[in-house]
Design a protein around this motif. Structure first.
Motif, short mmCIF file in Angstrom:
data_model
loop_
_atom_site.label_atom_id
_atom_site.label_comp_id
_atom_site.label_asym_id
_atom_site.label_seq_id
_atom_site.Cartn_x
_atom_site.Cartn_y
_atom_site.Cartn_z
N MET A 268 0.83 -1.19 0.00
CA MET A 268 0.00 0.00 0.00
C MET A 268 0.88 1.27 0.00
SD MET A 268 -2.87 1.32 2.66
CE MET A 268 -1.94 2.27 3.81
N PHE A 269 1.92 1.28 0.84
CA PHE A 269 2.78 2.46 0.90
C PHE A 269 3.54 2.67 -0.40
CE2 PHE A 269 2.40 1.75 5.56
CZ PHE A 269 1.81 2.97 5.86
N SER A 270 3.89 1.57 -1.08
CA SER A 270 4.56 1.69 -2.37
C SER A 270 3.66 2.35 -3.39
CB SER A 270 4.98 0.31 -2.88
OG SER A 270 5.98 -0.23 -2.06
N LYS A 271 2.37 2.02 -3.36
CA LYS A 271 1.42 2.64 -4.28
C LYS A 271 1.29 4.14 -4.00
CE LYS A 271 -2.34 0.58 -5.87
NZ LYS A 271 -3.63 -0.12 -5.94
N ILE A 272 1.26 4.49 -2.73
CA ILE A 272 1.17 5.91 -2.36
C ILE A 272 2.41 6.64 -2.85
CG2 ILE A 272 1.20 7.52 -0.40
CD1 ILE A 272 -0.52 5.42 1.12
N SER A 273 3.57 6.07 -2.61
CA SER A 273 4.83 6.69 -3.03
C SER A 273 4.89 6.83 -4.55
CB SER A 273 6.01 5.86 -2.53
OG SER A 273 7.22 6.45 -2.92
N ARG A 274 4.52 5.77 -5.26
CA ARG A 274 4.53 5.84 -6.73
C ARG A 274 3.53 6.88 -7.24
NH1 ARG A 274 5.00 0.29 -6.39
NH2 ARG A 274 2.79 0.00 -6.82
N GLY A 275 2.37 6.97 -6.58
CA GLY A 275 1.37 7.97 -6.97
C GLY A 275 1.89 9.39 -6.79
N ILE A 276 2.52 9.64 -5.66
CA ILE A 276 3.09 10.97 -5.40
C ILE A 276 4.21 11.27 -6.41
CG2 ILE A 276 4.41 12.37 -3.76
CD1 ILE A 276 2.87 10.87 -1.52
N ASP A 277 5.07 10.28 -6.66
CA ASP A 277 6.15 10.47 -7.64
C ASP A 277 5.60 10.77 -9.03
OD1 ASP A 277 7.93 9.97 -5.59
OD2 ASP A 277 8.57 8.01 -6.33
N THR A 278 4.58 10.04 -9.41
CA THR A 278 3.95 10.26 -10.72
C THR A 278 3.36 11.66 -10.79
OG1 THR A 278 3.49 7.91 -10.98
CG2 THR A 278 2.20 9.43 -12.34
N PHE A 279 2.66 12.06 -9.73
CA PHE A 279 2.07 13.40 -9.70
C PHE A 279 3.17 14.47 -9.80
CE2 PHE A 279 0.96 17.21 -7.30
CZ PHE A 279 -0.13 17.64 -8.03
N SER A 280 4.22 14.34 -9.01
CA SER A 280 5.31 15.33 -9.04
C SER A 280 5.96 15.40 -10.42
CB SER A 280 6.37 14.99 -7.99
OG SER A 280 5.87 15.15 -6.69
N THR A 281 6.14 14.24 -11.03
CA THR A 281 6.74 14.20 -12.36
C THR A 281 5.84 14.86 -13.39
OG1 THR A 281 7.94 12.18 -11.81
CG2 THR A 281 7.67 12.68 -14.15
N GLN B 276 6.06 15.15 -1.65
CA GLN B 276 7.23 14.46 -2.21
C GLN B 276 8.16 14.02 -1.10
OE1 GLN B 276 7.53 13.47 -5.39
NE2 GLN B 276 9.20 12.30 -4.51
N GLY B 277 8.27 14.80 -0.04
CA GLY B 277 9.06 14.39 1.11
C GLY B 277 8.50 13.15 1.78
N ILE B 278 7.18 13.05 1.83
CA ILE B 278 6.54 11.85 2.39
C ILE B 278 6.85 10.64 1.51
CG2 ILE B 278 4.29 10.76 2.82
CD1 ILE B 278 3.33 13.62 3.70
N SER B 279 6.80 10.83 0.20
CA SER B 279 7.15 9.75 -0.72
C SER B 279 8.60 9.31 -0.51
CB SER B 279 6.96 10.21 -2.17
OG SER B 279 7.45 9.24 -3.07
N ASN B 280 9.50 10.27 -0.36
CA ASN B 280 10.91 9.94 -0.13
C ASN B 280 11.09 9.19 1.18
OD1 ASN B 280 11.48 11.25 -2.51
ND2 ASN B 280 12.16 13.12 -1.52
N LEU B 281 10.34 9.60 2.21
CA LEU B 281 10.41 8.92 3.49
C LEU B 281 9.95 7.47 3.37
CD1 LEU B 281 10.87 8.95 6.57
CD2 LEU B 281 8.51 9.76 6.80
N ILE B 282 8.87 7.25 2.64
CA ILE B 282 8.37 5.89 2.43
C ILE B 282 9.44 5.04 1.76
CG2 ILE B 282 6.72 4.51 1.08
CD1 ILE B 282 4.67 6.80 1.59
N LYS B 283 10.08 5.58 0.72
CA LYS B 283 11.12 4.83 0.01
C LYS B 283 12.32 4.54 0.91
CE LYS B 283 10.62 7.71 -3.50
NZ LYS B 283 10.78 8.44 -4.75
N ASP B 284 12.71 5.54 1.72
CA ASP B 284 13.83 5.32 2.64
C ASP B 284 13.50 4.24 3.67
OD1 ASP B 284 15.49 7.20 1.44
OD2 ASP B 284 14.81 8.84 2.76
N LEU B 285 12.29 4.28 4.20
CA LEU B 285 11.90 3.27 5.19
C LEU B 285 11.81 1.88 4.57
CD1 LEU B 285 9.23 5.25 7.25
CD2 LEU B 285 11.59 4.66 7.92
N GLN B 286 11.39 1.81 3.31
CA GLN B 286 11.35 0.51 2.63
C GLN B 286 12.76 -0.05 2.46
OE1 GLN B 286 9.07 1.59 -0.85
NE2 GLN B 286 7.20 0.70 0.02
N VAL B 287 13.71 0.80 2.12
CA VAL B 287 15.10 0.34 1.99
C VAL B 287 15.62 -0.10 3.34
CG1 VAL B 287 17.48 1.07 1.50
CG2 VAL B 287 15.64 1.70 -0.06
#
Length: 169
Positions: A1-14, A150-161
């Motif tokens: 679920m968090f990956s989808k949120i992060s990808r959605g935010i990344d797509t929106f920002s892009t 976008q910062g929330i998206s980055n946080l999600i990606k960092d926590l996943q790593v």
């Protein structure tokens, strides 16, 4: 679920970054027109400088979250460049939680209030041309919100790593 949120935010920002990068076209037209009028006909406009500043400001503000999603912001990673991905992710997540998110939350709230007061007063710039400026303050508040997301998206990606078990040695 968090990956989808992060990808959605990344797509929106892009997408918003790609779309709003086209603000460079009206900016170029206004600058060329102002230069032509000023130096070609010796009749500068009363609005050219302000429109240029407003368009450049919007171009810059919209570009902040786009630059972040593309990892284009300047980073000083002399201390973390040799660390493992997990350590880098942990440090990045910590700085995002402690520094970035609180600051961007405050900036979003304060710029939103700033825009709201400007809308209520139908604020105009205090120049001879006196254009309305509340639309630009709305853009500023939205762009801080986009950067916060976008910062929330980055946080999600960092926590996943950081929590990924496959990278453990």
């Amino acid at each position: 679920m968090f990956s989808k949120i992060s990808r959605g935010i990344d797509t929106f920002s892009t997408k918003q970054g790609e779309l709003t990068s086209m603000l460079i076209i009206p900016l170029l037209v206004v600058v060329l027109y102002e230069v032509l009028m000023r130096y070609g006909f010796n009749t500068p406009t009363s609005w050219g400088f302000e429109v240029t500043a407003f368009l450049y400001g919007m171009h810059y503000m919209f570009g902040i979250s786009y630059t972040d999603v593309k990892n284009g912001h300047v980073r000083v990673d002399i201390f973390t460049s040799l660390a493992s991905k997990k350590v880098q992710a942990a440090i990045s997540a910590l700085t995002t939680l402690v520094l970035f998110l609180p600051v961007m939350t405050c900036m979003t709230i304060w710029s939103g209030k700033f825009a709201w007061y400007s809308i209520e007063g139908l604020e105009r710039n205090s120049t001879s041309w006196a254009p309305v400026i509340y639309p630009y303050k709305i853009v500023m508040a939205l762009c801080f919100l986009f950067l916060l997301l976008q910062g929330i998206s980055n946080l999600i990606k960092d926590l996943q790593v950081f929590f990924d078990k496959s990278e453990e040695r």
